[in-house]
Design an enzyme around this catalytic site. Structure first.
Site, PDB file in Angstrom:
ATOM      1  N   ALA A 290       3.025  15.864 -22.121  1.00 53.81           N
ATOM      2  CA  ALA A 290       2.285  14.654 -22.430  1.00 53.81           C
ATOM      3  C   ALA A 290       3.007  13.894 -23.651  1.00 53.81           C
ATOM      4  CB  ALA A 290       0.985  14.617 -22.836  1.00 53.81           C
TER       5      ALA A 290
ATOM      6  N   LYS B  70       0.896   8.685 -23.016  1.00 52.67           N
ATOM      7  CA  LYS B  70       1.650   8.994 -24.414  1.00 52.67           C
ATOM      8  C   LYS B  70       2.965   8.404 -24.303  1.00 52.67           C
ATOM      9  CE  LYS B  70      -2.158  11.598 -24.385  1.00 52.67           C
ATOM     10  NZ  LYS B  70      -3.052  11.969 -23.191  1.00 52.67           N
TER      11      LYS B  70
ATOM     12  N   HIS C  76     -18.612  16.324 -28.397  1.00 59.94           N
ATOM     13  CA  HIS C  76     -18.267  15.382 -29.294  1.00 59.94           C
ATOM     14  C   HIS C  76     -18.369  14.005 -28.863  1.00 59.94           C
ATOM     15  CE1 HIS C  76     -15.068  16.898 -26.908  1.00 59.94           C
ATOM     16  NE2 HIS C  76     -14.156  16.003 -27.347  1.00 59.94           N
TER      17      HIS C  76
ATOM     18  N   TYR D 105       0.609  -0.987  -0.224  1.00 54.78           N
ATOM     19  CA  TYR D 105      -0.060   0.041   0.029  1.00 54.78           C
ATOM     20  C   TYR D 105       0.803   1.198  -0.010  1.00 54.78           C
ATOM     21  CZ  TYR D 105      -3.609   3.137   0.647  1.00 54.78           C
ATOM     22  OH  TYR D 105      -4.241   4.412   0.328  1.00 54.78           O
TER      23      TYR D 105
ATOM     24  N   ASP E 227       2.773  21.120 -19.914  1.00 55.34           N
ATOM     25  CA  ASP E 227       2.019  19.940 -20.089  1.00 55.34           C
ATOM     26  C   ASP E 227       2.515  19.198 -20.850  1.00 55.34           C
ATOM     27  OD1 ASP E 227       0.420  18.120 -20.918  1.00 55.34           O
ATOM     28  OD2 ASP E 227      -1.546  19.637 -21.410  1.00 55.34           O
TER      29      ASP E 227
ATOM     30  N   PHE F 106      -5.138  21.958 -23.995  1.00 57.33           N
ATOM     31  CA  PHE F 106      -5.902  20.547 -24.406  1.00 57.33           C
ATOM     32  C   PHE F 106      -7.219  20.630 -23.745  1.00 57.33           C
ATOM     33  CE2 PHE F 106      -7.179  15.925 -23.874  1.00 57.33           C
ATOM     34  CZ  PHE F 106      -7.197  15.591 -25.092  1.00 57.33           C
ATOM     35  N   ASP F 107      -8.294  19.685 -24.151  1.00 63.15           N
ATOM     36  CA  ASP F 107      -9.751  19.891 -23.926  1.00 63.15           C
ATOM     37  C   ASP F 107     -10.068  19.957 -22.268  1.00 63.15           C
ATOM     38  OD1 ASP F 107      -9.906  17.159 -24.297  1.00 63.15           O
ATOM     39  OD2 ASP F 107     -11.363  17.323 -25.510  1.00 63.15           O
TER      40      ASP F 107
HETATM   41  N1  F0G Z   1      -2.703  17.060 -22.171  1.00 64.98           N
HETATM   42  C1  F0G Z   1      -2.473  16.839 -23.541  1.00 64.98           C
HETATM   43  C2  F0G Z   1      -1.760  17.755 -24.478  1.00 64.98           C
HETATM   44  C3  F0G Z   1      -3.174  15.660 -23.989  1.00 64.98           C
HETATM   45  O1  F0G Z   1      -3.019  15.475 -25.235  1.00 64.98           O
HETATM   46  C4  F0G Z   1      -4.059  15.047 -23.015  1.00 64.98           C
HETATM   47  C5  F0G Z   1      -4.800  13.775 -23.612  1.00 64.98           C
HETATM   48  C6  F0G Z   1      -4.151  15.368 -21.654  1.00 64.98           C
HETATM   49  C7  F0G Z   1      -3.399  16.388 -21.308  1.00 64.98           C
HETATM   50  C8  F0G Z   1      -4.960  14.438 -20.689  1.00 64.98           C
HETATM   51  O2  F0G Z   1      -4.281  13.502 -20.402  1.00 64.98           O
HETATM   52  O3  F0G Z   1      -5.986  11.607 -21.144  1.00 64.98           O
HETATM   53  O4  F0G Z   1      -4.130  11.254 -19.484  1.00 64.98           O
HETATM   54  O5  F0G Z   1      -6.061  12.457 -18.833  1.00 64.98           O
HETATM   55  N2  F0G Z   1      -4.809  13.376 -24.777  1.00 64.98           N
HETATM   56  C9  F0G Z   1      -5.469  12.481 -25.175  1.00 64.98           C
HETATM   57  C10 F0G Z   1      -5.535  12.547 -26.930  1.00 64.98           C
HETATM   58  C11 F0G Z   1      -6.933  11.914 -24.703  1.00 64.98           C
HETATM   59  O6  F0G Z   1      -6.286  11.614 -27.682  1.00 64.98           O
HETATM   60  O7  F0G Z   1      -4.982  13.436 -27.269  1.00 64.98           O
HETATM   61  P1  F0G Z   1      -4.984  11.901 -20.153  1.00 64.98           P
END
Ligand code: F0G
Length: 475
Positions: free
Chosen positions: A220, A261, A453, A75, A218, A127-128
């Site tokens: 990723a 990613k 979407h 844990y 950010d 990002f969204d």
């Molecule tokens: N920041 C970026 C630039 C991303 O592309 C994503 C996710 C996230 C944050 C959020 O990360 O999914 O681990 O919670 N992008 C995916 C995509 C979903 O298809 O581009 P997450």
């Protein structure tokens, strides 16, 4: 330019494979109809090539699976946690690392601990989910992409950059005191997978220090950004991707990273921090909502795969092969008469559907129409990045504010598809490009108020017809 396979050979071979479903044309037509013409509603076993996302969809290596077998599920204080901490701490150089189950959990924890209602979060492009998490804490997300990003066709090397002049005038202007965070997305997923230069990251750091604003990445796609920097920014030509990534992290005060990613794993993420007080605030939130600070919602076996994944992802041979594969794919698609955002990035191709389908107006959703046609003709799933996703609708779901561009993203999972799979996608696109007018537009039937979407349902304006030349298996 011809590609030299001696320089772009993938540094792995395939040991475990998974069959892909191959449906007939009528089965695909029915599946899409039942999905309300929204590819998000399709079942994975109805899809031949899935280019919806590069997130959590990569293949793991034998070394990652071997490490996973050693996962320590204690844990607190598990061995696997310390292995993850060593790798991620070394890669980023941050003294504080908090594990999270995926990127958006890290965003929520960081923004709740750092941003106050009414503050502005500035980015090259949010990002969204990042956008949504900034809004959820009552702050305002503001995108300041560089002007070069607006020209989809130019071959400018760093169209992911932030507009430094606009950032400076925001910081020195009347709203300057409201800026609570600057967040640089590397690479810029919202804007054509374009990289951010180290010069831009450095200049942002100077502005943030001068104005005492926290500066985060950010990150990723930290490794893919590093690869493109090494290829395109003269000062970094002799640096390894790992050194470049480390330097990028060092320029900022911290980071939030989705490891789905460039972590080469199905799940995972982390927050990296320099500041001890902020770390304490985030840690309390993490324990309450994600898990204890040595696992953060991840299993020991996940931490093991991730520790190995962040080591593998900065291998120049892997990054070089992946970049070359995407570039080759882009070239095939362009030769077939379909334009893409230039220059090609790494994790995805962005098709210019607006240009391919001029007979469809934005309110007939050309990007979505192209995505549906790719499924109907070839069982290919992808994501629209145009007016369906970004446009403004009225109460009857009619488009009132179109998006600036009608794009379709073909995201490329890591180590999953061979160049032959990508050639298949290019061949299906070539067929569409030969007779684009057979692609029908779409109208919205029902739409949820939030995150449209994912759940929107549509119907075609006319029956879409099949390709004139069949390429897909089992027509
Ligand atoms: N920041 C970026 C630039 C991303 O592309 C994503 C996710 C996230 C944050 C959020 O990360 O999914 O681990 O919670 N992008 C995916 C995509 C979903 O298809 O581009 P997450």
């Amino acid at each position: 330019m011809p590609v030299d396979p001696r320089r772009t050979l993938p540094p792995y071979r395939i040991k475990v494979v998974e069959p892909i479903p191959i449906l007939g044309a009528e089965e695909r037509r029915l599946a899409l109809e039942q999905a309300g013409y929204n590819p998000f509603n399709l079942r994975a076993d109805q899809i031949t090539i899935d280019l919806l996302s590069d997130s959590g969809t990569g293949a793991t290596s034998a070394q990652q699976e071997a490490a996973a077998a050693l996962g320590d599920e204690s844990y607190a204080g598990a061995r696997s946690w310390f292995r993850f901490l060593d790798e991620v701490g070394d890669l980023t150089g941050y003294p504080h690392i908090l594990p999270v189950h995926q990127g958006r959990a890290g965003e929520r924890i960081l923004f709740t601990s750092l941003l106050k209602p009414g503050q502005i979060c500035v980015s090259n492009t949010h990002f969204d989910t990042t956008h949504a998490n900034v809004k959820l804490v009552g702050a305002e997300p503001r995108d300041l992409p560089c002007p070069e990003a607006a020209d989809l066709d130019s071959s400018e090397p760093f169209k992911g950059n932030i507009d430094l002049a606009a950032l400076e005038s925001l910081l020195t202007g009347p709203d300057g005191h409201r800026v609570g965070l600057v967040l640089m997305t590397i690479t810029n997923n919202g804007l054509g997978a374009q990289p951010v230069s180290m010069a831009n990251l450095e200049a942002v750091g100077e502005l943030c220090r001068r104005h005492r604003v926290p500066y985060f990445l950010d990150a990723a796609r930290f490794a893919e950004n590093a690869w493109l920097v090494g290829q395109r920014e003269a000062a970094y030509r002799d640096w390894t991707p790992r050194q470049i990534a480390n330097r990028a992290f060092q320029l900022a005060d911290g980071c939030v990273v989705s490891l789905k990613k460039d972590g080469l794993s199905a799940i995972g993420g982390f927050i990296g921090l320099r500041d001890g007080d902020l770390h304490a605030r985030c840690e309390a939130n993490l324990i309450a909502t994600e898990g204890f600070s040595t696992y953060g919602g991840l299993a020991g076996h996940d931490l093991e795969r991730l520790a190995q994944g962040v080591r593998e992802v900065v291998d120049p041979a892997y990054l070089g092969a992946r970049a070359a594969s995407t570039a080759r794919f882009a070239q095939l698609v362009n030769e077939a008469g379909v334009e893409t955002v230039q220059p090609a990035g790494i994790h995805a191709l962005y098709l210019n559907a607006g240009r391919l389908l001029p007979h469809l107006s934005p309110d007939q959703f050309p990007g979505h129409s192209l995505g549906c046609q790719l499924y109907l003709d070839g069982g290919i799933r992808c994501a629209e990045l145009g007016s369906l996703y970004l446009g403004g609708l009225d109460e009857q779901h009619r488009l009132v504010t179109p998006a600036p561009f009608e794009l379709v993203r073909l995201a490329i999972p890591r180590r999953v598809y061979t160049d032959t799979h990508l050639e298949y996608v290019a061949a299906i696109l070539a067929d569409i490009a030969k007779d684009p007018e057979r692609v029908s537009g779409y109208r919205i039937v029902s739409s949820p108020p939030l995150l449209r979407h994912f759940k929107v349902r549509l119907e075609p304006l006319a029956a879409a017809t099949g390709p004139t030349t069949r390429v897909g298996p089992k027509p």
